[in-house]
Each structure stands twice: as C-alpha cells, then as structure tokens.
Scaffold this active site. Sequence first.
Site, PDB file in Angstrom:
ATOM      1  N   PHE A 101      34.323  72.310   6.398  1.00  0.00           N
ATOM      2  CA  PHE A 101      35.681  72.845   6.251  1.00  0.00           C
ATOM      3  C   PHE A 101      35.656  74.359   6.024  1.00  0.00           C
ATOM      4  O   PHE A 101      36.352  75.119   6.698  1.00  0.00           O
ATOM      5  CB  PHE A 101      36.356  72.122   5.078  1.00  0.00           C
ATOM      6  N   VAL A 147      22.537  74.038  11.589  1.00  0.00           N
ATOM      7  CA  VAL A 147      23.205  72.756  11.799  1.00  0.00           C
ATOM      8  C   VAL A 147      22.184  71.623  11.734  1.00  0.00           C
ATOM      9  O   VAL A 147      20.999  71.817  12.004  1.00  0.00           O
ATOM     10  CB  VAL A 147      23.945  72.723  13.157  1.00  0.00           C
ATOM     11  N   ARG A 148      22.664  70.456  11.365  1.00  0.00           N
ATOM     12  CA  ARG A 148      21.792  69.283  11.290  1.00  0.00           C
ATOM     13  C   ARG A 148      21.638  68.607  12.650  1.00  0.00           C
ATOM     14  O   ARG A 148      20.655  67.910  12.885  1.00  0.00           O
ATOM     15  CB  ARG A 148      22.360  68.274  10.281  1.00  0.00           C
ATOM     16  N   ALA A 163      25.770  71.987   1.163  1.00  0.00           N
ATOM     17  CA  ALA A 163      25.479  71.386  -0.143  1.00  0.00           C
ATOM     18  C   ALA A 163      25.610  69.882  -0.052  1.00  0.00           C
ATOM     19  O   ALA A 163      26.236  69.347   0.877  1.00  0.00           O
ATOM     20  CB  ALA A 163      26.438  71.912  -1.204  1.00  0.00           C
ATOM     21  N   ARG A 164      25.003  69.210  -1.017  1.00  0.00           N
ATOM     22  CA  ARG A 164      25.371  67.809  -1.262  1.00  0.00           C
ATOM     23  C   ARG A 164      26.604  67.873  -2.141  1.00  0.00           C
ATOM     24  O   ARG A 164      26.557  68.353  -3.279  1.00  0.00           O
ATOM     25  CB  ARG A 164      24.254  67.041  -1.961  1.00  0.00           C
ATOM     26  N   SER A 167      30.689  76.351  -7.269  1.00  0.00           N
ATOM     27  CA  SER A 167      31.822  75.492  -7.591  1.00  0.00           C
ATOM     28  C   SER A 167      32.343  75.815  -8.979  1.00  0.00           C
ATOM     29  O   SER A 167      31.571  76.151  -9.886  1.00  0.00           O
ATOM     30  CB  SER A 167      31.400  74.020  -7.542  1.00  0.00           C
ATOM     31  N   TYR A 171      26.747  67.061 -10.122  1.00  0.00           N
ATOM     32  CA  TYR A 171      27.039  68.067  -9.108  1.00  0.00           C
ATOM     33  C   TYR A 171      27.174  69.448  -9.749  1.00  0.00           C
ATOM     34  O   TYR A 171      26.570  70.430  -9.293  1.00  0.00           O
ATOM     35  CB  TYR A 171      28.321  67.703  -8.360  1.00  0.00           C
ATOM     36  N   GLY A 193      57.526  59.732   2.820  1.00  0.00           N
ATOM     37  CA  GLY A 193      58.601  59.551   1.855  1.00  0.00           C
ATOM     38  C   GLY A 193      58.299  58.534   0.779  1.00  0.00           C
ATOM     39  O   GLY A 193      59.212  57.944   0.187  1.00  0.00           O
TER      40      GLY A 193
END
Length: 320
Positions: A13, A33-34, A72-73, A116, A142, A191
């Site tokens: 993200f 990238v993995r 990160a994890r 974080s 974490y 709604g």
Amino acid sequence: MTSTVLVTGATGFVGRAVLSSLAARGHRLRAAVRSSSALDAQVETFQIDALDADTQWQQGLQGVDVIIHSAARVHVMNDTEADPLSAFRRVNVEGTLNLARQAVAAGVRRFIFISSIKVNGEGTDTGRPYHADDVPAPADPYGVSKMEAEQGLRALAAQTGLEVVIIRPVLVYGPGVKANFLAMMRWLQKGVPLPFGAIDNRRSLVALDNLVDLVLTCMVHPAAANQTFLVSDGEDLSTTDLLRRMARALGAPARLLPVPAILLKLGATLLGKRALSQRLCGSLQVDIEKTRTLLGWVPPLGVDRALAQAARHYQENMNK
C-alpha cells in the site's frame, strides 16, 4: 537532484505510492520484490526470496543512494505463529539490519525506515499525545520488533556514518486502503446502522499522500539525518466524527446509534475483541511539532480531501 532509490515493500500500500511519487520526480528507481509483479516499466526490479538475515542484497544495492525500507512482517489481529516475537524479529529486525549492513558496504548514503507508532505504545490519554523522543513502550511483538530494528539502525549509524531516518506512522488511509478502514467504508456505503454515535475519543490518522510527502522530504532534507519523526494529518478525530465525515465523502447516510462507549468495550471484551474496541473507543494521538519544526513540513492534504480521495477510489472499484 535525482537519486537512485531502492524501495522495499514496493508492491504494498505504501510502497506503490512511494514509487509513483518518486517516478513523477524523475528519480531512478529499483524495487525489491518477492516475485514478478506488475510494477511500472520504468522501475527496475530486484527479486529476493525472503527478507531475513541471509538475504543477499549486493546486486540490488549497486549505485543506490537512498533506501526506503517499507517491507515488514506486519501486525495481524490473530497471529497463528507459535512464537510471534521470533517470527517478527526474523523479518523486521534481522532482515532490516542485514539490509542496512550491506547498504553500508555498498556506499548507500541514507536509509529511511518505515517503523510504526506501536513503538510508542497502544494508546494515549486524550490530550496527552505521543512525542517522537518519548521512551518507547511497545506492547506487542510487532511493536517490540520495530523498536529493536530502530535501535539496531541507530547503533549502525553511529558506527558507520550511514544516515538513518525513522518514520513512525499512525493508521494510514487513502485510495486502495484495506482492513478495518475498508470495512468501515463498506458499512457506511450500505447504510448499515453502527453503534458508534457517542464515542468521545481522539485518534491521529495519516493520509497516504501525506506520509509519502514526508518520506520524500526525508530523502533530501539535511536535518532529517539520524532523526525519528511521527507523522499524522495534524487533525485528530473521534471515531464518531471520522464516520460522519467518511459518510459525507461517500455521499451516504451516517446511521450512528449513540451506544455508550463503556457498553461497547464490555461487549467487545466478552466477544474476545478487546484490541478492536481499543481502536474504536480509545485514543491515540501524536504530536508532529518536531516534524513540522525540524523539516519545515506541513501535511499537504487536509482530512476531508483525503477522505474524498479514499471514497472516490472505493466507489470506482467496489464492484470489481
């Protein structure tokens, strides 16, 4: 001045948004990238099998000036690991410090670590926000792993001269947001009556565009070196106010029932959802005065514009 920038977590993200903004400013880009992914053609990719103490980064670090480390994890609500702290440490501490050590050897100038707010803790008393230089008080594995990574990076910076910048975001929202924020938009769009009409807490949030703008500022600002920054939109909202303003952005009714927060907390505890009730009913505020003063930084996007962006993206993609 253009730089060669390596971005980890580039398909996430935050990482995707960082790449997009860097590309718009003409920087040379490399993404870790993995697996093969649909990143922009102008982004050079460097494939890694894992983010841990054994990852070899030499090829990906050639010619790199700045690393933006967002991989990160991540925190999960119901972790199934037998030893969550070890799992977090393997990626968030050992993987991060392995990358940083190899960055030093490759001559990288600056390392921006997306940490974080959980390093500070899980919540504040209303009107008593966290500050960037508070003593850390992480309350879960974490948060502990992010704190330990920060500590290791600071020690490495002191030993080597690598410029380390640590950014601790609060909850990030924006176009493409997932998890609880996405669920909130779904409820409001449909709604659905929600029992959150009487919550008098205060929570700091940060729009994705604001976080990315700070990251790019920290790439180049001389005063950012070896500093820790908190980041938010600069306006704290109650859960009730957030829902009302999100509903307005969606053009949907905010059907909020005034259930007392104490009853919501009791019900959540009985259902084993105490952590969720803390997010909905508790306060978590941050003071960004250090960020403003040291960097001359002002969040470029106001809350209502940021909510409108998230709402528009959700409505355009809700049926896909």
